[in-house]
Design a protein around this motif. Sequence first.
Motif: not given
Length: 380
Positions: A110-128
């Motif tokens: 795969g590609s590191p972009e394939w987790g964009t939805v989950l990574c965006t959700d977690l960042a919107s909650l205050g995680y890096v």
Amino acid sequence: MRTYEVFPAPVGSYTVGRTQMDLEYMASDHSTRELTAFVFYPSDSSEGKATSSYMFPEVYGMLKDQPLVTGYLTGGYFSIEFKTRCYDDLALSAKDKRYPVLFYVCGGGGSPEWGTVLCTDLASLGYVVVSIGHPNSTMYKRKDGRLYNVSKGFSEAIIALSEDPEMQALAGKMEMRPDDDTAVQMCRNVLALPVIAKVTEYSELQAEDIRFVADHLYKLDAGELDSIFNGRLLFDTGMGIVGHSYGGLTTAMVCRDDDRFTCGIGLDSGAFGLLDSDLKKPFLLLYREPNYNMNAVIGANNSRETYYYSVDRVAHLDYCDIVFTSANEVLRGERDAMEMRNVVTDYTKTFFDYYLRQKAASVDSLAYDGVDLVKKTRNK
């Protein structure tokens, strides 16, 4: 099946920034590992910018050269014409002094972009949240423009596993919801196959990549390098890590070997390379049946709590962005994309909130139709 043109709005209140970093180091096998890392993080404003592009067309184009893909699928795979919900190179939010750190590991090939939805959700909650492009086992484009595809060796190792007669024979005997002794023995039989060894080598290198990038984040926080993360990363309670499919093996290895990581999650993953491993960390497995057979030794050996959650009506790739982007119904399960996204995001953020942020609510409090706690272990 409903189709989408834009990823869902993030679940949290922060605007999400994204930046890309190129890194390299000499690995333990004396190879030079040339990585890229996408970092998703909380921000306070989009600064009037357009949303980040989803996936580089050149990277998507490399799929046609992957035996892992062309040998099993024909036609279109997924769309990259998706509007994301993140923005490139924003300022880090000023709302909190420091933000906890998570890593995301995509599936093999795969590609590191394939987790964009989950990574965006977690960042919107205050995680890096850091998602890495790993040499040999993933495909990516670095900031310097160079392209990296899955290597012939990695492809051959995965194909050899899938076509191995002993592996096929064991897979044919896997039971749905087996008793614990049966599942543990099945898992041990799989992990003892000689064909597993080569697959495991690549996962161990991915784990080494993550430890190196974690070292780099510590340097950014300490101000040794110029960065928006200078003095802004929270390491006091440790880091978390979540991986999908082949990335889940790496997740477990990192938890086992690096005490800076407090807990981990495997999304429809396995336990290759973990035959006699005590992770010594809380670990959650969210999977489709009959995958308990492939993970049972993790909970049997782990001296900390291990959660096994079975999810019905899903396909293997429903745990990544393809739940939205798929252009091929063969790739998808029966759950609506939004429903599946909510399951993955809710279990992931609740688990990390509990173990990293010491919030009261745990995954035991969650209730979704068709998501069942099969087992929770804690060994002394």
